[in-house]
Design a protein around this motif. Structure first.
Motif, PDB file in Angstrom:
ATOM      1  N   ASN A  58       0.843  -1.197   0.000  1.00 39.90           N
ATOM      2  CA  ASN A  58       0.000   0.000   0.000  1.00 39.90           C
ATOM      3  C   ASN A  58       0.876   1.244   0.000  1.00 39.90           C
ATOM      4  O   ASN A  58       1.427   1.624   1.021  1.00 39.90           O
ATOM      5  CB  ASN A  58      -0.918  -0.009   1.226  1.00 39.90           C
ATOM      6  CG  ASN A  58      -1.841   1.192   1.266  1.00 39.90           C
ATOM      7  OD1 ASN A  58      -1.801   2.057   0.397  1.00 39.90           O
ATOM      8  ND2 ASN A  58      -2.682   1.253   2.284  1.00 39.90           N
ATOM      9  N   ASN A  59       1.007   1.883  -1.169  1.00 38.74           N
ATOM     10  CA  ASN A  59       1.735   3.152  -1.284  1.00 38.74           C
ATOM     11  C   ASN A  59       0.796   4.347  -1.201  1.00 38.74           C
ATOM     12  O   ASN A  59       1.200   5.463  -1.473  1.00 38.74           O
ATOM     13  CB  ASN A  59       2.490   3.224  -2.615  1.00 38.74           C
ATOM     14  CG  ASN A  59       3.884   2.653  -2.520  1.00 38.74           C
ATOM     15  OD1 ASN A  59       4.348   2.285  -1.455  1.00 38.74           O
ATOM     16  ND2 ASN A  59       4.554   2.556  -3.645  1.00 38.74           N
ATOM     17  N   GLY A  60      -0.466   4.099  -0.860  1.00 38.93           N
ATOM     18  CA  GLY A  60      -1.454   5.179  -0.791  1.00 38.93           C
ATOM     19  C   GLY A  60      -1.435   5.893   0.548  1.00 38.93           C
ATOM     20  O   GLY A  60      -0.595   5.618   1.415  1.00 38.93           O
ATOM     21  N   HIS A  61      -2.409   6.791   0.722  1.00 42.87           N
ATOM     22  CA  HIS A  61      -2.522   7.591   1.938  1.00 42.87           C
ATOM     23  C   HIS A  61      -3.615   7.060   2.861  1.00 42.87           C
ATOM     24  O   HIS A  61      -3.805   7.586   3.949  1.00 42.87           O
ATOM     25  CB  HIS A  61      -2.829   9.047   1.583  1.00 42.87           C
ATOM     26  CG  HIS A  61      -1.858   9.630   0.602  1.00 42.87           C
ATOM     27  ND1 HIS A  61      -0.547   9.880   0.919  1.00 42.87           N
ATOM     28  CD2 HIS A  61      -1.999   9.975  -0.693  1.00 42.87           C
ATOM     29  CE1 HIS A  61       0.079  10.370  -0.140  1.00 42.87           C
ATOM     30  NE2 HIS A  61      -0.787  10.428  -1.135  1.00 42.87           N
TER      31      HIS A  61
ATOM     32  N   ARG B 274       8.483 -13.986  -7.499  1.00 41.89           N
ATOM     33  CA  ARG B 274       7.822 -13.030  -6.603  1.00 41.89           C
ATOM     34  C   ARG B 274       6.969 -12.092  -7.434  1.00 41.89           C
ATOM     35  O   ARG B 274       7.429 -11.535  -8.427  1.00 41.89           O
ATOM     36  CB  ARG B 274       8.839 -12.223  -5.822  1.00 41.89           C
ATOM     37  CG  ARG B 274       9.645 -13.056  -4.868  1.00 41.89           C
ATOM     38  CD  ARG B 274      10.646 -12.187  -4.108  1.00 41.89           C
ATOM     39  NE  ARG B 274      11.502 -13.007  -3.311  1.00 41.89           N
ATOM     40  CZ  ARG B 274      11.319 -13.195  -2.002  1.00 41.89           C
ATOM     41  NH1 ARG B 274      10.319 -12.616  -1.392  1.00 41.89           N
ATOM     42  NH2 ARG B 274      12.145 -13.965  -1.339  1.00 41.89           N
ATOM     43  N   LEU B 275       5.747 -11.922  -6.998  1.00 43.58           N
ATOM     44  CA  LEU B 275       4.828 -10.979  -7.628  1.00 43.58           C
ATOM     45  C   LEU B 275       4.427  -9.959  -6.575  1.00 43.58           C
ATOM     46  O   LEU B 275       3.941 -10.336  -5.502  1.00 43.58           O
ATOM     47  CB  LEU B 275       3.594 -11.706  -8.168  1.00 43.58           C
ATOM     48  CG  LEU B 275       2.478 -10.829  -8.720  1.00 43.58           C
ATOM     49  CD1 LEU B 275       2.964  -9.995  -9.899  1.00 43.58           C
ATOM     50  CD2 LEU B 275       1.288 -11.688  -9.124  1.00 43.58           C
ATOM     51  N   THR B 276       4.662  -8.687  -6.862  1.00 42.69           N
ATOM     52  CA  THR B 276       4.260  -7.611  -5.956  1.00 42.69           C
ATOM     53  C   THR B 276       3.223  -6.758  -6.655  1.00 42.69           C
ATOM     54  O   THR B 276       3.451  -6.279  -7.772  1.00 42.69           O
ATOM     55  CB  THR B 276       5.471  -6.748  -5.554  1.00 42.69           C
ATOM     56  OG1 THR B 276       6.465  -7.578  -4.947  1.00 42.69           O
ATOM     57  CG2 THR B 276       5.059  -5.659  -4.566  1.00 42.69           C
ATOM     58  N   LEU B 277       2.070  -6.591  -6.003  1.00 37.39           N
ATOM     59  CA  LEU B 277       1.027  -5.701  -6.493  1.00 37.39           C
ATOM     60  C   LEU B 277       1.098  -4.431  -5.657  1.00 37.39           C
ATOM     61  O   LEU B 277       0.935  -4.467  -4.434  1.00 37.39           O
ATOM     62  CB  LEU B 277      -0.347  -6.365  -6.360  1.00 37.39           C
ATOM     63  CG  LEU B 277      -0.501  -7.692  -7.112  1.00 37.39           C
ATOM     64  CD1 LEU B 277      -1.877  -8.287  -6.850  1.00 37.39           C
ATOM     65  CD2 LEU B 277      -0.258  -7.514  -8.594  1.00 37.39           C
ATOM     66  N   ILE B 278       1.378  -3.318  -6.321  1.00 34.41           N
ATOM     67  CA  ILE B 278       1.584  -2.040  -5.637  1.00 34.41           C
ATOM     68  C   ILE B 278       0.378  -1.158  -5.881  1.00 34.41           C
ATOM     69  O   ILE B 278       0.012  -0.892  -7.034  1.00 34.41           O
ATOM     70  CB  ILE B 278       2.870  -1.366  -6.139  1.00 34.41           C
ATOM     71  CG1 ILE B 278       4.057  -2.296  -5.897  1.00 34.41           C
ATOM     72  CG2 ILE B 278       3.065  -0.007  -5.466  1.00 34.41           C
ATOM     73  CD1 ILE B 278       5.286  -1.957  -6.684  1.00 34.41           C
ATOM     74  N   LEU B 279      -0.239  -0.703  -4.802  1.00 32.22           N
ATOM     75  CA  LEU B 279      -1.400   0.175  -4.896  1.00 32.22           C
ATOM     76  C   LEU B 279      -0.984   1.593  -4.539  1.00 32.22           C
ATOM     77  O   LEU B 279      -0.351   1.822  -3.504  1.00 32.22           O
ATOM     78  CB  LEU B 279      -2.507  -0.320  -3.974  1.00 32.22           C
ATOM     79  CG  LEU B 279      -3.091  -1.614  -4.535  1.00 32.22           C
ATOM     80  CD1 LEU B 279      -3.293  -2.634  -3.474  1.00 32.22           C
ATOM     81  CD2 LEU B 279      -4.341  -1.311  -5.307  1.00 32.22           C
TER      82      LEU B 279
END
Length: 92
Positions: free
Chosen positions: A5-8, A72-77
């Motif tokens: 979670n790169n969100g706020h 490795r799979l990274t899902l970045i939001l």
């Protein structure tokens, strides 16, 4: 698979569906990650969804996974200036 979670805002009631199974967690705080080991049973897309603070549901299809595939799979939001969510994937 890692969800970052790169969100706020927190990701609430996060669910990830992939061929043959699914996993989820109640919340991922801003700046934090959640990891889960997956074993796809067939070829298909990953779908990620979560409840937004605005009350709506974010849902987006991600990359295709395959049986016997390792890595490795990274899902970045991330959120843009208008607070809209976007997902991108990194595979290693």
């Amino acid at each position: 698979m890692t969800i970052h979670n790169n969100g706020h805002q927190p990701l609430r009631n996060l669910e990830v569906d992939y061929p043959g199974a699914a996993f989820g967690t109640g919340s991922v705080a801003p700046g934090r990650s959640f990891s889960y080991r997956v074993k796809p049973l067939s070829i298909g897309e990953v779908t990620l969804s979560f409840e937004q603070q605005s009350g709506g549901t974010f849902k987006q299809k991600g990359p295709t996974v395959r049986p016997q595939e390792e890595g490795r799979l990274t899902l970045i939001l991330e959120q843009d200036a208008g607070q809209q969510w976007h997902m991108r994937a990194e595979q290693k």
